[in-house]
Enzyme design. Sequence first.
Site, mmCIF file in Angstrom:
data_model
loop_
_atom_site.group_PDB
_atom_site.id
_atom_site.type_symbol
_atom_site.label_atom_id
_atom_site.label_comp_id
_atom_site.label_asym_id
_atom_site.label_seq_id
_atom_site.Cartn_x
_atom_site.Cartn_y
_atom_site.Cartn_z
ATOM 1 N N GLY A 29 -65.890 57.081 -91.810
ATOM 2 C CA GLY A 29 -64.809 57.085 -92.788
ATOM 3 C C GLY A 29 -64.244 55.689 -92.951
ATOM 4 O O GLY A 29 -64.375 54.847 -92.060
ATOM 5 N N GLN A 83 -58.036 49.445 -94.929
ATOM 6 C CA GLN A 83 -58.828 48.705 -93.951
ATOM 7 C C GLN A 83 -59.595 47.534 -94.559
ATOM 8 O O GLN A 83 -60.052 46.661 -93.832
ATOM 9 C CB GLN A 83 -59.822 49.645 -93.256
ATOM 10 C CG GLN A 83 -59.140 50.669 -92.355
ATOM 11 C CD GLN A 83 -60.170 51.618 -91.774
ATOM 12 O OE1 GLN A 83 -60.566 52.580 -92.426
ATOM 13 N NE2 GLN A 83 -60.627 51.340 -90.572
ATOM 14 N N CYS A 121 -62.494 53.997 -84.698
ATOM 15 C CA CYS A 121 -62.018 53.448 -85.958
ATOM 16 C C CYS A 121 -62.663 52.081 -86.163
ATOM 17 O O CYS A 121 -62.759 51.290 -85.217
ATOM 18 C CB CYS A 121 -60.496 53.302 -85.893
ATOM 19 S SG CYS A 121 -59.766 52.598 -87.371
ATOM 20 N N LEU A 122 -63.113 51.811 -87.382
ATOM 21 C CA LEU A 122 -63.757 50.521 -87.655
ATOM 22 C C LEU A 122 -62.785 49.352 -87.472
ATOM 23 O O LEU A 122 -63.229 48.220 -87.304
ATOM 24 C CB LEU A 122 -64.346 50.508 -89.073
ATOM 25 C CG LEU A 122 -65.530 51.459 -89.298
ATOM 26 C CD1 LEU A 122 -65.958 51.455 -90.757
ATOM 27 C CD2 LEU A 122 -66.710 51.104 -88.385
ATOM 28 N N HIS A 154 -57.342 61.157 -90.381
ATOM 29 C CA HIS A 154 -57.338 59.783 -89.848
ATOM 30 C C HIS A 154 -57.271 58.761 -90.996
ATOM 31 O O HIS A 154 -56.479 57.821 -90.952
ATOM 32 C CB HIS A 154 -58.607 59.612 -88.997
ATOM 33 C CG HIS A 154 -58.847 58.238 -88.455
ATOM 34 N ND1 HIS A 154 -58.950 57.977 -87.103
ATOM 35 C CD2 HIS A 154 -59.041 57.045 -89.079
ATOM 36 C CE1 HIS A 154 -59.169 56.671 -86.933
ATOM 37 N NE2 HIS A 154 -59.242 56.084 -88.111
ATOM 38 N N GLU A 155 -58.097 58.982 -92.030
ATOM 39 C CA GLU A 155 -58.125 58.024 -93.151
ATOM 40 C C GLU A 155 -56.834 58.091 -93.979
ATOM 41 O O GLU A 155 -56.335 57.067 -94.454
ATOM 42 C CB GLU A 155 -59.335 58.265 -94.061
ATOM 43 C CG GLU A 155 -60.701 58.205 -93.370
ATOM 44 C CD GLU A 155 -60.913 57.010 -92.463
ATOM 45 O OE1 GLU A 155 -60.301 55.949 -92.700
ATOM 46 O OE2 GLU A 155 -61.675 57.147 -91.489
ATOM 47 N N HIS A 173 -54.273 55.954 -92.437
ATOM 48 C CA HIS A 173 -54.422 54.526 -92.765
ATOM 49 C C HIS A 173 -53.683 54.183 -94.063
ATOM 50 O O HIS A 173 -53.053 53.135 -94.166
ATOM 51 C CB HIS A 173 -55.899 54.167 -92.968
ATOM 52 C CG HIS A 173 -56.649 53.869 -91.703
ATOM 53 N ND1 HIS A 173 -56.291 52.864 -90.834
ATOM 54 C CD2 HIS A 173 -57.772 54.419 -91.184
ATOM 55 C CE1 HIS A 173 -57.154 52.819 -89.827
ATOM 56 N NE2 HIS A 173 -58.070 53.757 -90.008
HETATM 57 NI NI NI Z 1 -59.710 54.207 -88.870
#
Ligand code: NI
Length: 169
Positions: free
Chosen positions: A46, A51, A91-92, A133-134, A137
């Site tokens: 995701g 991000q 998470c990236l 989660h996204e 963000h």
């Molecule tokens: Ni993340």
Amino acid sequence: MSLLPILEFPDPRLRTRAEPVTAFDAELRQFVADMLETMYAANGVGLAATQVNVHRRVLVADMSDDRQQPLVLINAQILEKEGTQVYQEGCLSFPGLYADVTRALQVKVKAQDVEGNEVVVEAEGPLAVCIQHELDHLDGKVFVDYLSSLKRTLLLKRLDKQRKQAAGA
Ligand code: NI
């Protein structure tokens, strides 16, 4: 298409609240294509626009095994939540860091697709985790915010150490 640079914690721009998308145009389509390419290239499941330092309410996800079922949600809102689950998240923006987070087991989400058409998505399990989660963000929130301060401090110290080692320090 092009790969977009991903912000890493503790970059303060990750705390920005994203604005709704109002123009469903060629620029948006290009941005969504770039986000998907960036997510796949980074082996992520995701990615939120926040991000990649674009503060509009766009998220992409793909939890399929064949990595060919992209989900694109624009201006997504959770309509209903049910149950709870504990899932180990990554998470990236936190490479190499994983932690258990408790979230809703099922979510019903209203959103728009890249053309601006309304879509309703019902998800459960890992996909429900990913969407929650996204969405966080896009509100400037990250998964370590859910951890106790002790646990967060320990994990972030470990992340810092990994970064220093990776940098050869
Ligand atoms: Ni993340």
